[in-house]
Design a protein around this motif. Structure first.
Motif, PDB file in Angstrom:
ATOM      1  N   MET A 163      -8.105   0.853   9.024  1.00 25.25           N
ATOM      2  CA  MET A 163      -8.225   2.247   9.442  1.00 25.25           C
ATOM      3  C   MET A 163      -6.901   3.007   9.430  1.00 25.25           C
ATOM      4  N   SER A 164      -5.868   2.440  10.031  1.00 26.51           N
ATOM      5  CA  SER A 164      -4.623   3.186  10.243  1.00 26.51           C
ATOM      6  C   SER A 164      -3.473   2.796   9.314  1.00 26.51           C
ATOM      7  N   PRO A 165      -3.164   1.504   9.105  1.00 29.45           N
ATOM      8  CA  PRO A 165      -1.988   1.162   8.303  1.00 29.45           C
ATOM      9  C   PRO A 165      -1.921   1.804   6.918  1.00 29.45           C
ATOM     10  N   PRO A 166      -3.050   1.939   6.189  1.00 33.43           N
ATOM     11  CA  PRO A 166      -2.920   2.594   4.879  1.00 33.43           C
ATOM     12  C   PRO A 166      -2.424   4.031   4.960  1.00 33.43           C
ATOM     13  N   VAL A 167      -2.724   4.721   6.059  1.00 37.56           N
ATOM     14  CA  VAL A 167      -2.244   6.097   6.207  1.00 37.56           C
ATOM     15  C   VAL A 167      -0.725   6.097   6.380  1.00 37.56           C
ATOM     16  N   TRP A 168      -0.212   5.163   7.175  1.00 35.07           N
ATOM     17  CA  TRP A 168       1.244   5.043   7.338  1.00 35.07           C
ATOM     18  C   TRP A 168       1.907   4.736   5.996  1.00 35.07           C
ATOM     19  N   ALA A 169       1.276   3.847   5.222  1.00 33.63           N
ATOM     20  CA  ALA A 169       1.834   3.516   3.901  1.00 33.63           C
ATOM     21  C   ALA A 169       1.795   4.725   2.968  1.00 33.63           C
ATOM     22  N   GLN A 170       0.731   5.509   3.049  1.00 33.53           N
ATOM     23  CA  GLN A 170       0.625   6.715   2.224  1.00 33.53           C
ATOM     24  C   GLN A 170       1.716   7.723   2.582  1.00 33.53           C
ATOM     25  N   LEU A 171       1.928   7.929   3.884  1.00 37.29           N
ATOM     26  CA  LEU A 171       2.959   8.881   4.298  1.00 37.29           C
ATOM     27  C   LEU A 171       4.335   8.416   3.838  1.00 37.29           C
ATOM     28  N   TYR A 172       4.574   7.118   3.905  1.00 37.77           N
ATOM     29  CA  TYR A 172       5.835   6.584   3.392  1.00 37.77           C
ATOM     30  C   TYR A 172       5.968   6.876   1.903  1.00 37.77           C
ATOM     31  N   ASN A 173       4.889   6.661   1.171  1.00 44.51           N
ATOM     32  CA  ASN A 173       4.921   6.830  -0.277  1.00 44.51           C
ATOM     33  C   ASN A 173       5.199   8.280  -0.670  1.00 44.51           C
ATOM     34  N   ILE A 174       4.544   9.223   0.005  1.00 45.09           N
ATOM     35  CA  ILE A 174       4.688  10.614  -0.429  1.00 45.09           C
ATOM     36  C   ILE A 174       5.942  11.289   0.133  1.00 45.09           C
ATOM     37  N   PHE A 220     -15.854 -15.996  12.658  1.00 43.76           N
ATOM     38  CA  PHE A 220     -15.084 -15.108  11.784  1.00 43.76           C
ATOM     39  C   PHE A 220     -16.071 -14.139  11.141  1.00 43.76           C
ATOM     40  N   TRP A 221     -16.029 -12.928  11.621  1.00 43.39           N
ATOM     41  CA  TRP A 221     -16.982 -11.895  11.220  1.00 43.39           C
ATOM     42  C   TRP A 221     -16.690 -11.422   9.806  1.00 43.39           C
ATOM     43  N   SER A 222     -17.731 -11.368   8.985  1.00 49.44           N
ATOM     44  CA  SER A 222     -17.535 -11.014   7.586  1.00 49.44           C
ATOM     45  C   SER A 222     -16.965  -9.611   7.417  1.00 49.44           C
ATOM     46  N   ARG A 223     -17.614  -8.596   8.008  1.00 56.89           N
ATOM     47  CA  ARG A 223     -17.095  -7.249   7.790  1.00 56.89           C
ATOM     48  C   ARG A 223     -15.705  -7.087   8.396  1.00 56.89           C
ATOM     49  N   GLY A 224     -15.443  -7.766   9.507  1.00 53.39           N
ATOM     50  CA  GLY A 224     -14.113  -7.686  10.099  1.00 53.39           C
ATOM     51  C   GLY A 224     -13.040  -8.142   9.140  1.00 53.39           C
ATOM     52  N   ASN A 225     -13.268  -9.289   8.496  1.00 53.76           N
ATOM     53  CA  ASN A 225     -12.306  -9.764   7.513  1.00 53.76           C
ATOM     54  C   ASN A 225     -12.333  -8.915   6.250  1.00 53.76           C
ATOM     55  N   GLY A 226     -13.486  -8.312   5.970  1.00 57.27           N
ATOM     56  CA  GLY A 226     -13.559  -7.363   4.862  1.00 57.27           C
ATOM     57  C   GLY A 226     -12.694  -6.140   5.101  1.00 57.27           C
ATOM     58  N   TRP A 227     -12.691  -5.637   6.336  1.00 63.73           N
ATOM     59  CA  TRP A 227     -11.804  -4.520   6.674  1.00 63.73           C
ATOM     60  C   TRP A 227     -10.360  -4.890   6.352  1.00 63.73           C
ATOM     61  N   VAL A 228      -9.969  -6.088   6.761  1.00 63.76           N
ATOM     62  CA  VAL A 228      -8.580  -6.510   6.547  1.00 63.76           C
ATOM     63  C   VAL A 228      -8.278  -6.640   5.061  1.00 63.76           C
ATOM     64  N   PHE A 229      -9.161  -7.310   4.329  1.00 61.32           N
ATOM     65  CA  PHE A 229      -8.910  -7.597   2.914  1.00 61.32           C
ATOM     66  C   PHE A 229      -8.799  -6.304   2.103  1.00 61.32           C
ATOM     67  N   ALA A 230      -9.710  -5.376   2.357  1.00 65.49           N
ATOM     68  CA  ALA A 230      -9.640  -4.082   1.673  1.00 65.49           C
ATOM     69  C   ALA A 230      -8.429  -3.294   2.135  1.00 65.49           C
ATOM     70  N   GLY A 231      -8.099  -3.392   3.412  1.00 66.36           N
ATOM     71  CA  GLY A 231      -6.918  -2.700   3.920  1.00 66.36           C
ATOM     72  C   GLY A 231      -5.644  -3.181   3.260  1.00 66.36           C
ATOM     73  N   LEU A 232      -5.553  -4.488   3.022  1.00 67.71           N
ATOM     74  CA  LEU A 232      -4.380  -5.031   2.330  1.00 67.71           C
ATOM     75  C   LEU A 232      -4.228  -4.402   0.944  1.00 67.71           C
ATOM     76  N   VAL A 233      -5.334  -4.281   0.229  1.00 69.37           N
ATOM     77  CA  VAL A 233      -5.296  -3.666  -1.100  1.00 69.37           C
ATOM     78  C   VAL A 233      -4.843  -2.217  -1.006  1.00 69.37           C
ATOM     79  N   ASN A 234      -5.414  -1.481  -0.058  1.00 75.58           N
ATOM     80  CA  ASN A 234      -5.081  -0.056   0.068  1.00 75.58           C
ATOM     81  C   ASN A 234      -3.626   0.154   0.476  1.00 75.58           C
ATOM     82  N   ILE A 235      -3.072  -0.776   1.218  1.00 76.51           N
ATOM     83  CA  ILE A 235      -1.643  -0.716   1.560  1.00 76.51           C
ATOM     84  C   ILE A 235      -0.789  -1.032   0.335  1.00 76.51           C
ATOM     85  N   MET A 236      -1.123  -2.121  -0.357  1.00 78.23           N
ATOM     86  CA  MET A 236      -0.311  -2.525  -1.513  1.00 78.23           C
ATOM     87  C   MET A 236      -0.326  -1.462  -2.603  1.00 78.23           C
TER      88      MET A 236
END
Length: 370
Positions: A163-174, A220-236
Motif C-alpha cells: 500500500m505505502s512503500p511504492p508511493v515513497w519509492a515513486q516520490l524518490y524517483n520523480i 501464511f495467508w495467500s493474499r497477504g503474501n501476494g500483497w508483499v510480492f507485488a509490492g516488491l515488484v512495484n518498488i523495484m
C-alpha cells in the motif's frame, strides 16, 4: 468432510484441465483485461463481501484496483481509462484518504503519481508530497506489537508493504530526494525483520498469526503474501537496478519466488493458506494473480529463469482467465480479511480485478505483446 474436499478438488481439476493446454495469445490477454476493467468500472459503486455501503473511492480496496488499472490504461487504445481515474482525482482534490499514517490510506497515491507522470500536472501529487513530508518530520515511533497503541501508524501488517512503500519509492524517483528512499528502506526493513519467517521464506500477515496453526500448519495467508510480492515488484520498478536498495529487494523477491513456485497448486492457483492446500482446495484469484504478476515480471526483466517459472505463469494465467465470467467479473476473490477463508465463483472484489490487471500487463509482454 474428506470426501467433500476430494470432490471439490476433482471438480476444480476437471474445470482447470480444460483450459491448461490453451496457448496464450497477446490479443486474447488484452481482450480479457479490457473485459475485466470495463466490468469493474461499471460496477464500481456496487457493494461486496456483504457490506452495506460501497467502498469510498479513496479506500485501499479501490486504490489496489487503480494500481492495476493504470497498467491496463497504458495498454489500452484510448485514454478513457486515464480520464476515468483523473476524474476521481479531481473530485477528491488529489487527497489521500483520511488517516495520516495508515498505509492503506496511502494506496491511492500510486495512481496519482502515475497520472502525474502522464500529464505533468503537479497539483496531482502536491497533497501526497505534503502529507509524506509531514510524516517524515513527525515520524511514528510506535511499537510493532499488535496490541500497542496506534500500532498501525507503522507497517506492522504485511498488506501495508503493497500500500505505502511504492508511493515513497515513486516520490524518490520523480524528485530524486533520498529522504523518501531512506524512510521507505528503514520502515520496510523493520517490517521484514518483524514479520518474515526465514525458514518458510514467507510473511506472517501480522503478529497475531505467528503462534497460530491452521490444521497443523503455520498460517501464511495467500493474499497477504501476494500483497508483499507485488509490492516488491512495484518498488523495484522505481529503483536503479544497480543500487544497493534494488539489490536488497531483489534478494527478498527471489527468495519468495522460489518458495512460491513450490507452493503453486496443480490447478494453477495458490491455496488461501499457502501451506494448507489440502484444507483449502477452492481457488483464490487475488493472491494468485499477484504471484503471476510477480513471476511474469521477473522473467520479463531477466531476473527469473523462463524455463523454470514460465510454466507456472502459463498455468496460473489460464486458470485465472477461466474464473472470469461472460460479463467480465473475476470470481473466486476472497472477501476482505486477514487470514485464509472462503471464496466462490460469485465472490469478487475490486482489488481482485486490480491484481488480475497487474498480472495481465506482464503476461501480455511475456507472450510478445507490444
Amino acid at each position: 468432510m474428506k470426501i467433500l474436499r476430494l470432490l471439490m478438488i476433482a471438480a476444480i481439476l476437471a474445470h482447470v484441465g480444460s483450459v491448461q493446454a490453451q496457448d496464450i495469445k497477446p490479443a486474447e490477454v488484452k481482450e480479457v483485461m479490457q473485459k475485466v476493467a470495463d466490468w469493474q468500472i461499471i460496477h464500481f459503486k456496487d457493494t461486496y463481501s456483504g457490506r452495506e455501503r460501497a467502498h469510498h473511492p479513496l479506500d485501499w480496496t479501490n486504490g489496489a484496483f487503480y494500481v492495476g488499472l493504470v497498467k491496463w490504461a497504458e495498454m489500452a487504445d484510448d485514454d478513457r481509462y486515464y480520464n476515468w481515474m483523473k476524474n476521481i482525482g479531481k473530485e477528491k482534490d488529489w487527497e489521500l484518504y483520511k488517516r495520516m499514517y495508515h498505509a492503506d490510506d496511502h494506496t491511492v497515491g500510486q495512481m496519482y503519481v502515475n497520472l502525474y507522470r502522464k500529464y505533468g500536472d503537479e497539483e496531482m501529487i502536491k497533497p501526497t508530497t505534503k502529507q509524506f513530508d509531514f510524516m517524515l518530520y513527525h515520524q511514528a515511533t510506535t511499537s510493532m506489537d499488535w496490541k500497542s497503541p496506534f500500532h498501525q501508524s507503522r507497517w506492522n501488517w504485511c498488506d501495508a508493504l503493497f500500500m505505502s512503500p511504492p508511493v515513497w519509492a515513486q516520490l524518490y524517483n520523480i524528485t530524486g530526494d533520498e529522504k523518501y528512499l531512506d524512510f521507505m528502506m528503514k520502515e520496510f526493513k523493520a517490517t521484514t525483520d518483524f514479520l518474515f519467517d526465514k525458514k518458510e521464506s514467507l510473511y506472517y500477515r501480522d503478529q497475531r498469526y505467528m503462534t497460530q496453526e491452521d490444521n497443523g500448519t503455520k498460517v501464511f495467508w495467500s493474499r497477504g503474501n501476494g500483497w508483499v510480492f507485488a509490492g516488491l515488484v512495484n518498488i523495484m520498478n522505481e529503483l536503479d537496478p544497480e543500487s544497493k536498495e534494488y539489490k536488497y529487494f531483489l534478494k527478498l523477491y527471489k527468495t519468495m519466488a522460489e518458495r512460491l513456485l513450490e507452493l503453486q497448486t496443480p490447478q494453477g492457483h495458490w491455496a488461501m493458506s499457502l501451506l494448507g492446500q489440502e484444507f483449502y482446495p477452492t481457488p483464490e484469484t487475488s493472491g494468485s494473480s499477484f504471484y503471476i504478476y510477480g513471476f511474469a515480471w521477473g522473467i520479463n526483466n531477466g531476473v527469473l529463469d523462463k524455463a523454470t517459472y514460465g510454466p507456472a505463469v502459463e498455468k496460473g494465467w489460464n486458470a485465472m482467465v477461466s474464473y472470469v465470467n461472460e460479463e467480465g467479473m473475476l470470481g473466486y476473490v476472497q472477501p476482505i480479511g486477514a487470514a485464509p477463508g472462503n471464496a466462490s465463483p460469485d465472490k469478487t472484489e475490486v482489488y481482485g480485478a486490480g491484481a488480475f490487471l497487474s498480472a495481465g500487463s506482464e503476461v501480455f509482454k511475456l507472450y510478445g505483446g507490444k
